[in-house]
Design a protein around this motif. Structure first.
Motif, mmCIF file in Angstrom:
data_model
loop_
_atom_site.group_PDB
_atom_site.id
_atom_site.type_symbol
_atom_site.label_atom_id
_atom_site.label_comp_id
_atom_site.label_asym_id
_atom_site.label_seq_id
_atom_site.Cartn_x
_atom_site.Cartn_y
_atom_site.Cartn_z
ATOM 1 N N TYR A 33 42.186 32.499 36.733
ATOM 2 C CA TYR A 33 41.088 32.553 35.774
ATOM 3 C C TYR A 33 41.135 33.845 34.820
ATOM 4 O O TYR A 33 41.284 33.812 33.501
ATOM 5 C CB TYR A 33 39.840 32.450 36.132
ATOM 6 C CG TYR A 33 38.693 32.587 35.038
ATOM 7 C CD1 TYR A 33 38.500 31.493 34.244
ATOM 8 C CD2 TYR A 33 37.978 33.787 34.966
ATOM 9 C CE1 TYR A 33 37.460 31.356 33.264
ATOM 10 C CE2 TYR A 33 36.887 33.585 33.725
ATOM 11 C CZ TYR A 33 36.714 32.568 33.062
ATOM 12 O OH TYR A 33 35.921 32.635 32.273
ATOM 13 N N PHE A 34 41.449 35.012 35.428
ATOM 14 C CA PHE A 34 41.563 36.458 34.675
ATOM 15 C C PHE A 34 42.962 36.318 33.672
ATOM 16 O O PHE A 34 42.821 36.650 32.736
ATOM 17 C CB PHE A 34 41.939 37.322 35.787
ATOM 18 C CG PHE A 34 40.562 38.153 36.186
ATOM 19 C CD1 PHE A 34 40.206 39.183 36.136
ATOM 20 C CD2 PHE A 34 39.556 37.468 36.863
ATOM 21 C CE1 PHE A 34 39.253 40.072 36.400
ATOM 22 C CE2 PHE A 34 38.467 37.830 37.338
ATOM 23 C CZ PHE A 34 38.119 39.382 37.151
ATOM 24 N N ASN A 35 44.093 35.704 34.418
ATOM 25 C CA ASN A 35 45.359 35.457 33.336
ATOM 26 C C ASN A 35 44.951 34.566 32.199
ATOM 27 O O ASN A 35 45.259 34.849 31.117
ATOM 28 C CB ASN A 35 46.452 35.013 34.245
ATOM 29 C CG ASN A 35 46.878 36.140 34.995
ATOM 30 O OD1 ASN A 35 46.759 37.401 34.913
ATOM 31 N ND2 ASN A 35 47.512 35.813 36.270
ATOM 32 N N ALA A 36 44.421 33.427 32.285
ATOM 33 C CA ALA A 36 43.948 32.608 31.440
ATOM 34 C C ALA A 36 43.201 33.071 30.325
ATOM 35 O O ALA A 36 43.438 32.778 29.220
ATOM 36 C CB ALA A 36 43.387 31.217 32.124
ATOM 37 N N THR A 37 42.277 33.763 30.751
ATOM 38 C CA THR A 37 41.205 34.491 29.716
ATOM 39 C C THR A 37 41.955 35.419 28.733
ATOM 40 O O THR A 37 41.764 35.751 27.667
ATOM 41 C CB THR A 37 39.882 34.702 30.495
ATOM 42 O OG1 THR A 37 40.247 35.767 31.284
ATOM 43 C CG2 THR A 37 39.159 33.849 30.875
#
Length: 69
Positions: A33-37
């Motif tokens: 999630y952190f990488n996608a955002t």
């Protein structure tokens, strides 16, 4: 809203830190999630539902309510 989701996912990882088996899926889902955002990639509904079920109920609901994909 993304910041609140990140906070609740980190809280869930810390809360599940006492049992090692749930960390096998909470940490990779949080990192994804952190990488996608960070890279402005869309997050699928399946990932949001799995986060709701397996990581954090509140974070999953906030992700499902977020329409900024």
């Amino acid at each position: 809203m993304k910041t609140a989701v990140k906070v609740f996912m980190i809280i869930a990882c810390v809360g599940m830190g006492f049992s090692l088996i749930p960390l096998c899926w909470t940490i990779p889902m949080t990192v994804h999630y952190f990488n996608a955002t960070k890279n402005h990639r869309p997050i699928g509904v399946g990932f949001k539902v799995c986060s709701l079920l397996f990581v954090s109920l509140i974070a999953g609901i906030l992700m499902l309510c977020d329409h900024e994909n």
